[in-house]
Design a protein around this motif. Structure first.
Motif, short mmCIF file in Angstrom:
data_model
loop_
_atom_site.label_atom_id
_atom_site.label_comp_id
_atom_site.label_asym_id
_atom_site.label_seq_id
_atom_site.Cartn_x
_atom_site.Cartn_y
_atom_site.Cartn_z
N SER A 119 -18.88 -56.66 -33.09
CA SER A 119 -19.43 -55.29 -33.03
C SER A 119 -18.82 -54.50 -34.18
CB SER A 119 -19.10 -54.62 -31.70
OG SER A 119 -19.66 -55.33 -30.62
N PRO A 120 -19.44 -54.54 -35.37
CA PRO A 120 -18.84 -53.91 -36.56
C PRO A 120 -18.59 -52.42 -36.38
CG PRO A 120 -20.64 -55.37 -37.17
CD PRO A 120 -20.69 -55.23 -35.69
N ASP A 121 -19.52 -51.71 -35.75
CA ASP A 121 -19.36 -50.26 -35.57
C ASP A 121 -18.94 -49.90 -34.15
OD1 ASP A 121 -21.65 -50.98 -34.30
OD2 ASP A 121 -22.98 -49.56 -35.33
N TYR A 122 -18.54 -50.91 -33.38
CA TYR A 122 -18.11 -50.72 -31.98
C TYR A 122 -19.23 -50.20 -31.08
CZ TYR A 122 -13.54 -51.26 -34.13
OH TYR A 122 -12.48 -51.74 -34.84
N VAL A 123 -20.46 -50.24 -31.57
CA VAL A 123 -21.60 -49.79 -30.78
C VAL A 123 -22.65 -50.91 -30.71
CG1 VAL A 123 -23.48 -48.14 -30.57
CG2 VAL A 123 -21.23 -47.38 -31.39
N THR A 124 -23.06 -51.39 -31.88
CA THR A 124 -24.09 -52.42 -31.95
C THR A 124 -23.44 -53.80 -31.98
OG1 THR A 124 -25.50 -50.91 -33.21
CG2 THR A 124 -26.09 -53.25 -33.21
N THR A 125 -23.91 -54.67 -31.11
CA THR A 125 -23.39 -56.03 -31.04
C THR A 125 -24.31 -56.98 -31.79
OG1 THR A 125 -22.37 -55.62 -28.88
CG2 THR A 125 -22.72 -57.92 -29.52
N LEU A 126 -23.72 -57.74 -32.71
CA LEU A 126 -24.47 -58.75 -33.43
C LEU A 126 -24.37 -60.06 -32.66
CD1 LEU A 126 -23.32 -58.07 -37.12
CD2 LEU A 126 -25.42 -57.31 -35.99
N HIS A 127 -25.51 -60.57 -32.25
CA HIS A 127 -25.52 -61.80 -31.46
C HIS A 127 -25.50 -63.00 -32.40
CE1 HIS A 127 -26.20 -59.69 -27.66
NE2 HIS A 127 -27.04 -58.91 -28.33
#
Length: 294
Positions: A119-127
């Motif tokens: 989660s680079p921005d601590y909001v969006t999770t990259l699967h």
């Protein structure tokens, strides 16, 4: 996740790497071109042996002492698993060859990429879930599927033809047992594949030692004479010795042949120790000595 290379051009959008690729130190998806190491093949061999050993166990369990069909069923189970292994290798990349290319296993987390989605921005999770240990994870599922297919094609016809010494309700119990243990093995691989990869040499050693001791105790083998009285007992003994050797080789990985090969001399040690000490641990003797006050 990493940056993919398309038509020799680097795509800067971070995405999950395609199957058969994993990220390098620069976080660029790179095709896996290595061949499995000896330890990887030993792990695949262990996972391939599990259904075969379970087949043999349940065939022996349900066939009965007087059944003449057990041997044919044992051979059929061996042929089923061997054919499944060959087909599995042929359908995996490179297709049509009895070899596979693989991504090198670096750490335990490689087996559980679904637990490490960033989660680079601590909001969006990259699967970024992928098979970082390609193909050690999925090839086992493919093998189990082919084992099941070959079993359903061959075993019922064989059992129906030759299992005359069994009742109608008992003929297919070994097949029914397989329909239970294959899903269990599949879940075991799905959940604990990474743990099994690192622990299987010790699992082989412990289980082979325990089962050998239980078999010799249940068969009342307390001397070399009683051991060689029946051919079946020698077959069981040599089978366990092969498992002992398999476990020792898996642990040592044969990195240094001059140091590791002498360890194989320990293979007969557990059986010899049991035969030499069995007479001192016989329950009747212990009870009689206890009653005499010794």
């Amino acid at each position: 996740c990493g940056c993919a290379v398309v038509d020799q051009a680097l795509v800067h959008d971070v995405q999950v790497c395609p199957r058969g690729e994993r990220t390098n130190m620069q976080k660029i998806c790179q095709k896996c071109t290595e061949f499995p190491e000896l330890y990887d093949w030993l792990y695949l061999g262990f996972m391939a042996m599990l259904p075969l050993v379970l087949h043999w166990f349940f065939i022996e369990w349900y066939s009965g002492k007087k059944s003449s069909s057990a041997l044919f069923q044992h051979v059929t189970a061996l042929l089923e698993c061997s054919a499944a292994a060959l087909v599995t290798l042929l359908v995996n990349d490179p297709v049509g060859l009895l070899s596979i290319r693989s991504c090198k296993v670096q750490m335990l987390s490689d087996w559980y990429t679904m637990l490490y989605n960033p989660s680079p921005d601590y909001v969006t999770t990259l699967h970024c879930t992928q098979e970082a240990v390609f193909p050690l994870y999925t090839i086992v599922f493919i093998y189990y599927a082919f084992c099941l297919v070959f079993m359903m094609l061959l075993r019922p016809l064989l059992v129906k033809k030759i299992a005359c010494g069994l009742g109608k309700s008992d003929r297919f119990k070994s097949i029914y047992a397989a329909l239970y243990f294959f899903p269990i093995l599949t879940v075991l691989q799905a959940v604990g594949g990474g743990l099994l990869y690192y622990a299987f040499p010790y699992i082989i050693l412990v289980l082979s030692l325990v089962t050998l001791a239980v078999y010799m105790s249940a068969s009342e083998i307390q001397s070399f004479k009683s051991l060689v009285a029946k051919k079946k007992r020698l077959v069981v003994l040599f089978s366990h010795w092969l498992l002992h050797a398999y476990g020792i080789i898996s642990i040592s990985r044969l990195d240094k042949l001059e140091q590791d090969l002498p360890l194989l001399a320990l293979v007969p040690a557990p059986a010899l120790f049991y035969l030499l000490t069995a007479k001192y641990t016989e329950p009747n003797r212990i009870l009689s000595e206890g009653g005499n006050g010794h």
